[in-house]
Design a protein around this motif. Structure first.
Motif, PDB file in Angstrom:
ATOM      1  N   GLY A 128      -5.571   2.719   4.599  1.00 52.33           N
ATOM      2  CA  GLY A 128      -5.052   2.273   6.050  1.00 52.33           C
ATOM      3  C   GLY A 128      -4.021   3.015   6.248  1.00 52.33           C
ATOM      4  N   THR A 131      -4.730   6.822   6.860  1.00 46.99           N
ATOM      5  CA  THR A 131      -5.299   7.118   7.891  1.00 46.99           C
ATOM      6  C   THR A 131      -4.345   7.225   9.108  1.00 46.99           C
ATOM      7  OG1 THR A 131      -7.344   5.996   7.352  1.00 46.99           O
ATOM      8  CG2 THR A 131      -7.200   6.099   9.555  1.00 46.99           C
ATOM      9  N   TYR A 132      -3.354   5.986   9.166  1.00 45.34           N
ATOM     10  CA  TYR A 132      -2.386   6.176  10.228  1.00 45.34           C
ATOM     11  C   TYR A 132      -1.482   7.535  10.125  1.00 45.34           C
ATOM     12  CZ  TYR A 132       2.224   4.754  12.060  1.00 45.34           C
ATOM     13  OH  TYR A 132       3.364   4.799  12.835  1.00 45.34           O
ATOM     14  N   SER A 135      -3.329   9.975  11.678  1.00 41.15           N
ATOM     15  CA  SER A 135      -3.475   9.891  13.186  1.00 41.15           C
ATOM     16  C   SER A 135      -2.165  10.279  13.956  1.00 41.15           C
ATOM     17  CB  SER A 135      -3.573   8.421  13.469  1.00 41.15           C
ATOM     18  OG  SER A 135      -2.613   7.516  13.267  1.00 41.15           O
ATOM     19  N   TRP A 172     -10.292   6.903  12.234  1.00 39.87           N
ATOM     20  CA  TRP A 172     -10.867   6.064  11.482  1.00 39.87           C
ATOM     21  C   TRP A 172     -12.688   6.250  11.694  1.00 39.87           C
ATOM     22  CZ3 TRP A 172     -14.605   2.060  12.621  1.00 39.87           C
ATOM     23  CH2 TRP A 172     -14.833   1.075  11.971  1.00 39.87           C
ATOM     24  N   SER A 359     -13.168   0.238   5.359  1.00 46.91           N
ATOM     25  CA  SER A 359     -12.664   0.581   6.640  1.00 46.91           C
ATOM     26  C   SER A 359     -12.171  -0.807   7.622  1.00 46.91           C
ATOM     27  CB  SER A 359     -13.975   1.475   7.245  1.00 46.91           C
ATOM     28  OG  SER A 359     -14.230   2.634   6.799  1.00 46.91           O
ATOM     29  N   SER A 362      -9.163  -2.063   6.193  1.00 43.18           N
ATOM     30  CA  SER A 362      -7.872  -1.152   6.363  1.00 43.18           C
ATOM     31  C   SER A 362      -7.229  -1.200   7.681  1.00 43.18           C
ATOM     32  CB  SER A 362      -8.481   0.307   6.109  1.00 43.18           C
ATOM     33  OG  SER A 362      -8.954   0.738   7.163  1.00 43.18           O
ATOM     34  N   VAL A 363      -8.006  -1.742   8.725  1.00 36.64           N
ATOM     35  CA  VAL A 363      -7.131  -1.857  10.109  1.00 36.64           C
ATOM     36  C   VAL A 363      -6.607  -3.214  10.088  1.00 36.64           C
ATOM     37  CG1 VAL A 363      -7.753  -1.928  12.590  1.00 36.64           C
ATOM     38  CG2 VAL A 363      -9.150  -0.329  11.127  1.00 36.64           C
TER      39      VAL A 363
END
Length: 489
Positions: A128, A131-132, A135, A172, A359, A362-363
């Motif tokens: 997570g 991924t952030y 982003s 994501w 996934s 992770s959010v």
């Protein structure tokens, strides 16, 4: 079990218990071992060539050591990682099984769920977070080419702006699509990720040198450190070992697909000592150059390309490091939890379903809030990250010293009370005791170092935990009489 997506051929285990077996956890068949030295090499490039890897490599030159002292520390640290990675990779290579199944050798067929869960939690959280971070690069790219989109950054929905959510959602979904196509697609993707970052890194280094010249670069980026130089160099070496702690546990998830031991060792050598040092040297050349070009040391490569100001360069740099972050995210933080979650309930959860669950979780971690709280990161790394070393020590000592590199493969998938890995209802209590005691020591050292009670002691948490775990496990298992006998060759 994986729908229309191709999965590697496996060895069918007759009589395997459904609580312990599915296609993804079964031993990889000979024809499924398709990873040559280059694929292993590319995997390590994907792991190292990220914004996080760049920042880590640059930070080593801020420890108050001279350039050659840092490089010597790097050679020692990354050589240790190379040796340890070969140790943990060999059982998976030999038997074709992923990390959670290897953990059954030491923790028992059910006790392995605990080890897998701890590793899975670490992977989910960092998945997570990465991924952030990726982003944020997407957001920089959007704002560079569409300045009016800045209006989408003025609100806040659960801690993220509208543009932040759109950028995070894009990353994501993009990563998930790659992952759901299976390990062969992952292999092809990471074969591409690592090398492409080198192109941009060399380009950045050439641009920096053109601006500054080679004679004026100083590789010592901070004042000389006080105290023992040897101690500072040892701490730097241990930082490198700790940086690879997660993959030092689950490298078997990849080595199970290696063609042979020669391919694994060559890929590890090129990807670890050679690649890590070359990448670090390029990184420090660029970082040292930013002091002269921009008046400050910039350790974020995305920020460097943003400061250059050319929208095409910003686009190239941002896309490159988005790809790089995806590479490390899939290698270090996605594959392992997918296997670990599948191991919890193989009947209902295969590798792809495990990845989908990873996934979603992770959010739910809300990584943008997590990284904004130093205390949360401290507690997480102190508690969960610190137990990775003890698990490594227990697994390695069990395989090499207790089992002498011989395991009955069928017992890895058997719930029979007579199985060599059944122990007490599937749990090896001796391994659990070793994990609790060594884990407590490792967590204690990590927290003492983090809160500056004893400076730099936290850097040694992995080594102390791994060593203590190995010694305790070996001592406790010395009375164990049910170790599988070596099969006739």
């Amino acid at each position: 079990m994986s729908g229309s997506h191709a999965t590697p051929p496996v060895v069918v285990i007759t009589g395997a218990h459904p609580k312990l077996y599915n296609h993804d956890l079964a031993p990889t068949a000979r024809e499924g071992k398709t990873w040559g030295a280059f694929s292993i090499f590319a995997m390590w490039m994907s792991d190292v060539h990220s914004v996080g890897g760049y920042t880590f490599a640059a930070s080593l030159f801020f420890l108050g050591l001279t350039g050659w002292q840092v490089l010597l520390s790097m050679v020692i640290g990354i050589s240790a990682v190379y040796f340890l990675m070969n140790l943990i990779g060999r059982p998976s290579l030999k038997y074709g099984v992923p990390f959670p199944v290897v953990a059954r050798m030491s923790f028992g067929v059910m006790g392995a769920n605990l080890a897998a869960s701890l590793r899975g939690i670490v992977g989910i959280v960092w998945y997570g977070v990465q991924t952030y971070f990726a982003s944020k690069a997407v957001q920089v790219l959007v704002l560079t080419w569409f300045p009016d989109a800045v209006s989408l950054t003025h609100d806040s929905i659960a801690g993220l702006s509208t543009l932040g959510w759109l950028s995070f959602g894009f990353m994501w979904v993009f990563q998930l699509l790659i992952f759901l196509n299976g390990m062969e697609t992952i292999r092809r993707f990471i074969d591409f990720c690592g090398p492409v970052v080198y192109v941009v890194m060399f380009g950045l280094a050439i641009w920096i040198l053109a601006q500054t010249g080679t004679s004026s670069l100083d590789l010592q980026l901070s004042p000389p450190a006080g105290g023992s130089i040897g101690a500072h160099m040892a701490n730097a070496s241990m930082l490198i070992v700790a940086y690879f702690a997660a993959l030092l546990l689950n490298f078997g998830d990849f080595s199970r697909f290696a063609r042979d031991e020669k391919a694994m060792k060559l890929g590890n050598f090129l990807g670890l000592p050679v690649n890590f040092i070359v990448f670090a040297v390029i990184t420090v050349v660029v970082t040292a150059g930013t002091v002269q070009v921009f008046g400050e040391a910039i350790m974020d490569p995305v920020l460097i390309v943003e400061k250059i100001g050319n929208p095409w360069i910003v686009a190239l740099g941002s896309i490159t490091f988005i790809v790089a972050t995806m590479g490390i995210n899939i290698v270090a933080n996605f594959v392992s939890p997918a296997y670990d979650i599948s191991n919890l309930n193989p009947e209902r959860i295969n590798f792809r379903t495990g990845g989908l669950i990873t996934s979603i979780l992770s959010v739910m971690v809300c990584p943008w809030l997590f990284v904004s709280s130093p205390q949360a990161i401290t507690i997480f790394v102190g508690i969960f990250g610190a137990v990775l070393g003890p698990m490594f020590g227990i697994m390695v000592s069990d395989y090499y010293l207790v089992r002498k590199q011989h395991v009955i493969v069928e017992d890895l998938y058997s719930m029979s009370a007579s199985g060599s890995l059944h122990f007490e209802n599937g749990w090896n209590r001796r391994a659990l005791v070793a994990l609790v005691l060594s884990g407590a020591a490792s967590i204690g050292l990590s927290l003492l170092g983090t809160y500056k009670v004893i400076p730099n002691i936290g850097d040694w948490g992995w080594l102390v935990g791994a060593s203590l775990g190995a010694v305790l496990h070996l001592a406790l298992m010395s009375r164990e009489t049910r170790v599988a006998p070596a099969p006739a060759e």
